[in-house]
Scaffold this motif. Structure first.
Motif, PDB file in Angstrom:
ATOM      1  N   UNK A   1       0.830  -1.215   0.000  1.00 51.39           N
ATOM      2  CA  UNK A   1       0.000   0.000   0.000  1.00 51.39           C
ATOM      3  C   UNK A   1       0.861   1.261   0.000  1.00 51.39           C
ATOM      4  N   UNK A   2       1.927   1.263   0.775  1.00 45.57           N
ATOM      5  CA  UNK A   2       2.813   2.427   0.776  1.00 45.57           C
ATOM      6  C   UNK A   2       3.467   2.575  -0.599  1.00 45.57           C
ATOM      7  N   UNK A   3       3.849   1.458  -1.200  1.00 45.16           N
ATOM      8  CA  UNK A   3       4.409   1.506  -2.548  1.00 45.16           C
ATOM      9  C   UNK A   3       3.443   2.103  -3.547  1.00 45.16           C
ATOM     10  N   UNK A   4       2.163   1.784  -3.426  1.00 46.69           N
ATOM     11  CA  UNK A   4       1.150   2.360  -4.314  1.00 46.69           C
ATOM     12  C   UNK A   4       1.021   3.864  -4.098  1.00 46.69           C
ATOM     13  N   UNK A   5       1.055   4.280  -2.839  1.00 45.50           N
ATOM     14  CA  UNK A   5       0.969   5.710  -2.532  1.00 45.50           C
ATOM     15  C   UNK A   5       2.141   6.466  -3.162  1.00 45.50           C
ATOM     16  N   UNK A   6       3.309   5.836  -3.139  1.00 44.70           N
ATOM     17  CA  UNK A   6       4.515   6.479  -3.672  1.00 44.70           C
ATOM     18  C   UNK A   6       4.614   6.408  -5.193  1.00 44.70           C
ATOM     19  N   UNK A   7       3.753   5.618  -5.838  1.00 41.73           N
ATOM     20  CA  UNK A   7       3.828   5.480  -7.287  1.00 41.73           C
ATOM     21  C   UNK A   7       4.829   4.446  -7.745  1.00 41.73           C
ATOM     22  N   UNK A   8       5.157   3.481  -6.875  1.00 41.01           N
ATOM     23  CA  UNK A   8       6.040   2.391  -7.285  1.00 41.01           C
ATOM     24  C   UNK A   8       5.319   1.408  -8.199  1.00 41.01           C
ATOM     25  N   UNK A   9       4.006   1.527  -8.291  1.00 46.90           N
ATOM     26  CA  UNK A   9       3.198   0.561  -9.040  1.00 46.90           C
ATOM     27  C   UNK A   9       2.965   0.961 -10.483  1.00 46.90           C
ATOM     28  N   UNK A  10       3.655   1.997 -10.951  1.00 49.29           N
ATOM     29  CA  UNK A  10       3.453   2.455 -12.331  1.00 49.29           C
ATOM     30  C   UNK A  10       4.793   2.526 -13.055  1.00 49.29           C
ATOM     31  N   UNK A  11       4.748   2.820 -14.332  1.00 55.06           N
ATOM     32  CA  UNK A  11       5.945   2.844 -15.163  1.00 55.06           C
ATOM     33  C   UNK A  11       6.061   4.176 -15.890  1.00 55.06           C
ATOM     34  N   UNK A  12       7.156   4.947 -15.688  1.00 60.14           N
ATOM     35  CA  UNK A  12       8.219   4.628 -14.725  1.00 60.14           C
ATOM     36  C   UNK A  12       7.787   4.924 -13.299  1.00 60.14           C
ATOM     37  N   UNK A  13       8.437   4.328 -12.309  1.00 61.41           N
ATOM     38  CA  UNK A  13       8.087   4.598 -10.911  1.00 61.41           C
ATOM     39  C   UNK A  13       8.232   6.082 -10.606  1.00 61.41           C
ATOM     40  N   UNK A  14       7.313   6.610  -9.820  1.00 60.29           N
ATOM     41  CA  UNK A  14       7.286   8.052  -9.567  1.00 60.29           C
ATOM     42  C   UNK A  14       8.123   8.466  -8.362  1.00 60.29           C
TER      43      UNK A  14
ATOM     44  N   UNK B   1      -3.881  -6.762 -12.471  1.00 59.98           N
ATOM     45  CA  UNK B   1      -4.457  -5.605 -13.162  1.00 59.98           C
ATOM     46  C   UNK B   1      -4.271  -4.310 -12.378  1.00 59.98           C
ATOM     47  N   UNK B   2      -3.778  -4.416 -11.143  1.00 60.70           N
ATOM     48  CA  UNK B   2      -3.675  -3.250 -10.267  1.00 60.70           C
ATOM     49  C   UNK B   2      -2.367  -2.492 -10.407  1.00 60.70           C
ATOM     50  N   UNK B   3      -1.436  -2.993 -11.194  1.00 56.50           N
ATOM     51  CA  UNK B   3      -0.163  -2.288 -11.332  1.00 56.50           C
ATOM     52  C   UNK B   3       0.438  -2.545 -12.705  1.00 56.50           C
ATOM     53  N   UNK B   4       1.362  -1.677 -13.069  1.00 60.51           N
ATOM     54  CA  UNK B   4       2.043  -1.781 -14.361  1.00 60.51           C
ATOM     55  C   UNK B   4       3.517  -1.488 -14.137  1.00 60.51           C
ATOM     56  N   UNK B   5       4.270  -2.498 -13.781  1.00 55.82           N
ATOM     57  CA  UNK B   5       5.695  -2.351 -13.508  1.00 55.82           C
ATOM     58  C   UNK B   5       6.447  -3.386 -14.338  1.00 55.82           C
ATOM     59  N   UNK B   6       7.384  -2.926 -15.131  1.00 52.95           N
ATOM     60  CA  UNK B   6       8.100  -3.876 -15.984  1.00 52.95           C
ATOM     61  C   UNK B   6       9.039  -4.735 -15.144  1.00 52.95           C
ATOM     62  N   UNK B   7       9.446  -5.841 -15.710  1.00 54.43           N
ATOM     63  CA  UNK B   7      10.348  -6.748 -15.012  1.00 54.43           C
ATOM     64  C   UNK B   7      11.717  -6.092 -14.830  1.00 54.43           C
TER      65      UNK B   7
END
Length: 464
Positions: A181-194, A230-236
């Motif tokens: 959840x903290x990672x989602x708040x920080x934008x770690x779950x998107x590409x590129x990470x925020x 489906x809740x995140x988009x982070x490349x390998x």
């Protein structure tokens, strides 16, 4: 094609074996963990030279388990922490990462290595717990649940590898969900990470994020996931060494020289996690559908997917474990350890996936069910054999996942032995005794092993 999963899938009905496994690993189990670090004065601080040794050992043996730090950056931060005033009054979140890191490093040391390092306490198990507690102390001092920070997620990713070993069963799933959840708040779950504009930090973010996803989708006991694909988009993660991330290779990773990389292990676990996640989600999706054939097809397709992942692993992770001397000369020291732990992981999940059909084995002569039974029991036997073969190394490193896999294999074999006559069950009983022996061997360093020893003995009371 994976069907859309429900937003909040409910767990399927547990089998008796799953209930026991869940209780032993966590589910509704009583945690007797007692926190001992309440102030800085309760922390056993190593000397600087001991600290350097612990870091170097961790860079070789444990940093690739969690991939939560960048080695070169962490070394610079470590030097700065020792030279900028009282060590324990530095950045609280960095200290949380630090104590988690050295706790895991010490957990992977044998007695001689720990003695040479000059650790500040003779009882290494107590010291691991002390540093684990210290990491949590600094997280709490930073009020981490109210102040989202990437360092918090890094610390949590490390602590997830320690919690069950020290017996903190109830906290592990809570901080795991908090890290996501903290990672989602920080934008770690998107590409590129925020979290940063720095491409190196962005790559460490990807690695750390995937560590959390691996832990969530391969959670033991199995529970409804708190995040779906489906809740995140982070490349390998890139297949690069830490020092290569600071070069032009970060923009052209395909130009890197071929060879064993620690990240290959991470990538393999990501594939395993994906496969297990999809299996569990589809299990829930078909719970209201009629017909055993659907479940049989799901088990067959998932098992074939796992076999396909194994066949595509890099050659150094598929090495012949019998040729230890050649392998040790050809590869870095961590390769043999990765081979063994990956083998245990894939065998464990192939066993568990096929065990879903165990209730139908005795009442059917179906070829598919016979195949499923063979794969399940062969996997369980292979887990026991692998642990027996590498007993010293596995006992030295004491990861809780090895204990969990061995306990699951022992239960699987015990359940089968209970349906056999005394003569036919002898081989199963011998293997169960091997499992009990291993748990006894490591119980001083593993709270999970203590539980496994007690519960397996009770489950097999009529057999032994």
């Amino acid at each position: 094609m994976l069907s859309k999963c429900p937003s909040s899938p409910r767990p399927t009905r547990e089998s008796p074996l799953e209930r026991l496994e869940n209780r032993t690993n966590l589910q509704h189990g009583k945690s007797n963990y007692c926190r001992k670090v309440w102030t800085r004065s309760d922390i056993f601080l190593p000397t600087k030279s001991c600290s350097v040794t612990l870091l170097q050992h961790g860079f070789t043996w444990t940093s690739w388990i969690h991939f939560a730090v960048h080695i070169q950056i962490f070394e610079l931060e470590h030097e700065a922490a020792w030279s900028s005033g009282p060590f324990l009054h530095g950045d609280t979140l960095w200290l949380a990462i630090y104590f988690g890191f050295i706790a895991m490093s010490l957990m992977f040391m044998d007695e001689d290595e720990a003695m040479r390092a000059g650790i500040p306490l003779d009882d290494t198990s107590e010291l691991v717990r002390n540093w684990y507690d210290a990491a949590l102390f600094f997280l709490n001092e930073a009020d981490f649940t109210r102040n989202p920070n990437f360092k918090t997620v890094q610390a949590i990713a490390i602590l997830l590898g320690l919690a069950k070993n020290v017996g903190d069963f109830d906290l592990e799933p809570v901080i795991q969900a908090a890290g996501i959840r903290i990672g989602q708040i920080l934008g770690m779950d998107c590409e590129p990470p925020r979290i940063s504009e720095d491409p190196v930090i962005q790559e460490i973010s990807r690695r750390t994020w995937w560590t959390l996803i691996i832990c969530e989708w391969l959670s033991i006991p199995t529970r409804p996931p708190c995040i779906h694909e489906a809740d995140f988009n982070v490349r390998l993660p890139m297949t690069l060494l830490d020092e290569e991330l600071s070069t032009s290779l970060i923009n052209e990773p395909s130009m890197a020289i071929e060879g064993p990389r620690p990240i290959n292990y991470h990538s393999a676990l990501i594939s395993l996690a994906y496969s297990n996640y999809r299996f569990r989600v589809q299990m829930v999706a078909m719970k209201d559908l009629q017909g055993d054939n659907l479940m049989e097809d799901l088990v067959l397709n998932t098992d074939e997917a796992l076999a396909n992942i194994i066949s595509q692993l890099p050659s150094h992770l598929l090495g012949d474990s019998d040729d230890q001397t050649t392998a040790s000369k050809q590869y870095p020291p961590w390769v043999l350890w990765q081979q063994t732990t990956l083998s245990l992981s894939f065998l464990n999940y192939r066993m568990k996936i096929n065990r879903v059909l165990q209730h139908r084995w005795a009442s059917s002569s179906d070829v598919l069910l016979a195949r499923s039974k063979a794969i399940c029991l062969d996997s369980a036997n292979a887990i026991v054999s692998l642990v027996k073969q590498h007993k010293v190394a596995l006992a030295r490193h004491r990861p809780w996942a090895t204990t969990s896999a061995l306990f699951s294999a022992a239960l699987t074999l015990a359940a089968e032995a209970k349906d056999l006559n005394k003569h036919a069950s002898k081989e199963y009983i011998d293997r169960i005794r091997t499992c009990l022996s291993f748990f006894e061997y490591i119980q001083d360093h593993s709270a999970l092993a203590i539980r496994a020893l007690e519960d397996l003995s009770a489950f097999c009371k009529e057999l032994l």
